[in-house]
Design a protein around this motif. Sequence first.
Motif, mmCIF file in Angstrom:
data_model
loop_
_atom_site.group_PDB
_atom_site.id
_atom_site.type_symbol
_atom_site.label_atom_id
_atom_site.label_comp_id
_atom_site.label_asym_id
_atom_site.label_seq_id
_atom_site.Cartn_x
_atom_site.Cartn_y
_atom_site.Cartn_z
ATOM 1 N N UNK A 1 0.177 6.227 9.141
ATOM 2 C CA UNK A 1 -1.196 6.190 8.610
ATOM 3 C C UNK A 1 -1.453 4.888 7.862
ATOM 4 N N UNK B 1 1.022 4.295 -2.973
ATOM 5 C CA UNK B 1 0.773 5.737 -2.829
ATOM 6 C C UNK B 1 2.086 6.531 -2.793
ATOM 7 N N UNK C 1 -1.596 1.827 10.318
ATOM 8 C CA UNK C 1 -2.851 1.853 11.092
ATOM 9 C C UNK C 1 -4.007 1.362 10.212
ATOM 10 N N UNK C 2 -4.077 1.883 8.985
ATOM 11 C CA UNK C 2 -5.134 1.457 8.054
ATOM 12 C C UNK C 2 -5.090 -0.042 7.798
ATOM 13 N N UNK C 3 -3.890 -0.514 7.485
ATOM 14 C CA UNK C 3 -3.771 -1.914 7.065
ATOM 15 C C UNK C 3 -3.875 -2.861 8.260
ATOM 16 N N UNK D 1 -1.047 7.305 18.146
ATOM 17 C CA UNK D 1 -0.907 5.888 17.819
ATOM 18 C C UNK D 1 0.557 5.591 17.511
ATOM 19 N N UNK E 1 -4.801 -2.288 11.683
ATOM 20 C CA UNK E 1 -5.985 -2.170 12.546
ATOM 21 C C UNK E 1 -7.277 -2.231 11.738
ATOM 22 N N UNK E 2 -7.196 -1.852 10.450
ATOM 23 C CA UNK E 2 -8.381 -1.847 9.601
ATOM 24 C C UNK E 2 -8.499 -3.139 8.825
ATOM 25 N N UNK E 3 -7.850 -3.154 7.682
ATOM 26 C CA UNK E 3 -8.046 -4.255 6.734
ATOM 27 C C UNK E 3 -7.770 -5.646 7.329
ATOM 28 N N UNK F 1 0.842 -1.203 0.000
ATOM 29 C CA UNK F 1 0.000 0.000 0.000
ATOM 30 C C UNK F 1 0.875 1.250 0.000
#
Lengths: 255, 255
Positions: free
Chosen positions: A67, A48, A70-72, A152, A74-76, A44
Amino acid sequence: MRIIKIGGNIIDNQRELSQCLADFSKIKGSKILVHGGGKSATKMAESIGLIPQMIEGRRITDAAMLEVVVMIYAGQINKNIVAQLQANSTNAMGFSGADGNLIQSEKRNHPSIDYGFVGDVKKVNIDLLTNLLSSGIVPVFCAITHDGKGQLLNTNADTIASELAIALSDFFDVTLNYCFEKPGVLFDAEDDSSVILTINQELYSKLKAEKAIHSGMIPKLDNCFNSLSKGVQKIKIGHHSMLQNDDSICTTIEL
Amino acid sequence: MRIIKIGGNIIDNQRELSQCLADFSKIKGSKILVHGGGKSATKMAESIGLIPQMIEGRRITDAAMLEVVVMIYAGQINKNIVAQLQANSTNAMGFSGADGNLIQSEKRNHPSIDYGFVGDVKKVNIDLLTNLLSSGIVPVFCAITHDGKGQLLNTNADTIASELAIALSDFFDVTLNYCFEKPGVLFDAEDDSSVILTINQELYSKLKAEKAIHSGMIPKLDNCFNSLSKGVQKIKIGHHSMLQNDDSICTTIEL
């Protein structure tokens, strides 16, 4: 109480991950899953236009990279694992260290290397964690913590697993399993049949001195010996097939 | 019991968000925060080459867009909000509907439009939710749910707030607040001083017939009347300054 850390290629291979989560779901009693990030954060970041940096096997985490992780993490990855465990009738709940202040860390202050937004674990919220476990919740931790001041922080998943194991060892007999794509710690990194069945501190010192251990394995083993010295009962490193079969070949770590 | 939904520009404006979270932290008693996604999912989708599609104010969620909204909503936004609330001494815990099976939904089956991976709420796990609330946890929900079979689903955040409010209204007097950048529902979308102080079903029908209500407001108001008819005590729509000041101008929704 079993704490299972999964990492490496398991995360990136949907078929392996599904099998691993099905096996994890069958484990009886209290359990916690800790997952690493695999390669998707790096992918990712590249897509970007960020260039990931590593020092001594640890990622340097600038604000933009934080960022992304955290997205990958905690999110995905975390939410997909939780949804799959739910489909396996495991009442999983996904956490970063910020959630419920479960794992507070502090930004690493290294004399020579600026690791960026990397956190070293300071405190596990053991009251809340044991409360969740006794309600039948199966916690699933990603490798993100917080400093309690709104920041974070990226934190090594092996360390999270070992710090949780240490904190819980005051209340439970804790077994810690590190699962990855190899059958254990190997004498010869190219030969999967060369598993070291038992490794103690003496053998570890010798192998390190001979540079016979892959550098990526050193922080993992350091974590293991630290955990054992602080009360964790038993640690095993190996392929995730050990979740299904207690007799499968793997490496047992002893003091 | 207060359920606060924040959305719109609050999420995208770090200063507004911080103020809003500080105000939310000061609210006494049981409370839940539900957050929308703001514009960052659209931005991220664009930066990796996806083209977002909307029908009737709802996002069409293909597999690639689902990955993005999970990352952004459940990862980046949810965990940053939780970390900030922790810094405000609020013991926040961030959830998707998959976590603890808190909100199960089913993939929308629309006769003419394929919404993709969009879920309509089916069931709130009220036992676990009330258990968490009674432990002093402040749940923070993002707009992601799951179908119980391993599939994450994108779900409208207003709907999540209203379904939580309905489910909790059997146990609590529930007040639902929808906070956004405007001071309330406006007679004239261009004039912030034209706040409709009270709106009931009769006035709503009239305004809809006259096309005097902004189309984006219609699903929000439909949710409101549905929630009130199912037991929610009180609903207010307005600027997040109403979190701090009970007397601030906003729109109150009544049956």
